[in-house]
Write a protein that holds these residues in place. Structure first.
Motif, short mmCIF file in Angstrom:
data_model
loop_
_atom_site.label_atom_id
_atom_site.label_comp_id
_atom_site.label_asym_id
_atom_site.label_seq_id
_atom_site.Cartn_x
_atom_site.Cartn_y
_atom_site.Cartn_z
N VAL A 1 17.00 5.19 5.68
CA VAL A 1 16.03 4.11 5.64
C VAL A 1 14.91 4.63 4.74
O VAL A 1 14.22 5.59 5.08
CB VAL A 1 15.50 3.78 7.06
CG1 VAL A 1 14.45 2.68 6.98
CG2 VAL A 1 16.66 3.36 7.96
N VAL A 2 14.81 4.02 3.56
CA VAL A 2 13.82 4.46 2.59
C VAL A 2 12.58 3.58 2.72
O VAL A 2 12.63 2.37 2.54
CB VAL A 2 14.39 4.36 1.15
CG1 VAL A 2 13.33 4.76 0.13
CG2 VAL A 2 15.64 5.24 1.01
N GLU A 3 11.47 4.24 3.09
CA GLU A 3 10.21 3.52 3.23
C GLU A 3 9.37 3.76 1.97
O GLU A 3 9.05 4.89 1.63
CB GLU A 3 9.42 4.02 4.44
CG GLU A 3 8.10 3.29 4.59
CD GLU A 3 7.06 4.05 5.42
OE1 GLU A 3 5.94 3.52 5.54
OE2 GLU A 3 7.34 5.16 5.91
N LEU A 4 9.05 2.68 1.27
CA LEU A 4 8.17 2.77 0.11
C LEU A 4 6.73 2.66 0.62
O LEU A 4 6.31 1.60 1.07
CB LEU A 4 8.47 1.67 -0.90
CG LEU A 4 9.84 1.74 -1.58
CD1 LEU A 4 10.03 0.58 -2.53
CD2 LEU A 4 10.03 3.06 -2.31
N ARG A 5 6.02 3.78 0.59
CA ARG A 5 4.64 3.80 1.08
C ARG A 5 3.70 3.46 -0.06
O ARG A 5 3.75 4.09 -1.12
CB ARG A 5 4.29 5.19 1.64
CG ARG A 5 5.05 5.44 2.91
CD ARG A 5 4.46 6.55 3.74
NE ARG A 5 5.21 6.66 4.99
CZ ARG A 5 5.31 7.76 5.70
NH1 ARG A 5 4.69 8.86 5.31
NH2 ARG A 5 6.01 7.77 6.81
N VAL A 6 2.86 2.45 0.18
CA VAL A 6 1.95 2.00 -0.87
C VAL A 6 0.57 1.73 -0.29
O VAL A 6 0.41 1.51 0.90
CB VAL A 6 2.48 0.72 -1.56
CG1 VAL A 6 3.69 1.00 -2.41
CG2 VAL A 6 2.80 -0.35 -0.55
N ASP A 7 -0.42 1.72 -1.18
CA ASP A 7 -1.80 1.40 -0.83
C ASP A 7 -1.92 -0.13 -0.88
O ASP A 7 -1.71 -0.73 -1.92
CB ASP A 7 -2.70 2.09 -1.86
CG ASP A 7 -4.16 1.72 -1.72
OD1 ASP A 7 -4.47 0.70 -1.06
OD2 ASP A 7 -5.00 2.44 -2.27
N GLU A 8 -2.25 -0.74 0.27
CA GLU A 8 -2.28 -2.20 0.32
C GLU A 8 -3.31 -2.82 -0.63
O GLU A 8 -3.06 -3.88 -1.20
CB GLU A 8 -2.51 -2.68 1.76
CG GLU A 8 -1.28 -2.48 2.61
CD GLU A 8 -1.41 -3.04 4.02
OE1 GLU A 8 -2.39 -3.76 4.29
OE2 GLU A 8 -0.51 -2.76 4.83
N ALA A 9 -4.44 -2.15 -0.84
CA ALA A 9 -5.45 -2.67 -1.79
C ALA A 9 -4.85 -2.69 -3.19
O ALA A 9 -5.07 -3.63 -3.97
CB ALA A 9 -6.71 -1.82 -1.74
N ALA A 10 -4.08 -1.68 -3.50
CA ALA A 10 -3.44 -1.60 -4.82
C ALA A 10 -2.39 -2.71 -4.98
O ALA A 10 -2.18 -3.21 -6.08
CB ALA A 10 -2.81 -0.23 -5.03
#
Length: 196
Positions: free
Chosen positions: A110-119
């Protein structure tokens, strides 16, 4: 190799899914596409789904699970597949686990793409600007209000899958804020290890 992508809307799952399909030769199973295909094929489960959708209702988890169970029997899924849009909730993840156990298969990663929500909001604004600059129509769901709602739904319903799969030892986090190529390379490193 059975892979699931997690990450909020706009994290780049679609872009990376296309890369995985091309590199590993496994199909991307989109619940929306599978539902439409089952309806078009007039399969028993497709007819059931059509009646529900025609009435303007959401198709139940049971029906979506039945469509997935039917679809993964196809020859192109023998080497594996990438699930897109399912599971979105813990009950759906439990259904998927039960289906795969019955078929003596299991989710590999299970690959989780972690991102900055503001970005992500900045990315959305840029996408809208670029679309308009090309003289193209902006997608109806490409607006900040809809996007904020989609983020809320992700946080409430789908984000609980992160600890669920972490508990199974299957979660692999990737920094989704890198370049597309760097994200692809990080995913490849994970999947190449699984493929052995």
């Amino acid at each position: 190799m059975i892979v699931i992508f997690l990450g909020p809307p706009g994290a780049g799952k679609g872009t990376q899914a296309a890369h995985i399909v091309e590199r590993y030769g496994i199909p991307q199973l989109s619940t929306g596409d599978m539902l439409r295909a089952a309806v078009a094929a007039k399969s028993p489960v497709g007819l059931k789904a059509k009646a529900i959708m025609d009435a303007g209702n959401l198709v139940s988890d049971d029906i979506v699970a039945a469509i997935i169970e039917e679809r993964i029997e196809a020859d192109d899924c023998a080497p594996g597949f990438l699930l897109d849009g399912f599971p979105r909730t813990i009950p759906q993840a439990e259904m998927l686990d039960a289906i795969l156990t019955k078929k003596e298969r299991a989710v590999d990663a299970v690959v989780e793409l972690r991102v900055d929500e503001a970005a992500l909001i900045d990315r959305l604004r840029n996408r809208i600007k670029e679309t308009k600059a090309r003289g193209e129509e902006v997608r109806a769901d490409d607006n900040e209000e809809t996007f904020a709602k989609r983020l809320d739904v992700y946080r409430e319903q789908t984000a609980p899958l992160i600890p669920y799969y972490e508990g199974q030892g299957k979660l692999r986090a990737v920094d989704g804020m890198q370049t597309v190529e760097a994200v692809s390379a990080a995913i490849d490193a994970i999947l190449d290890q699984i493929q052995g």
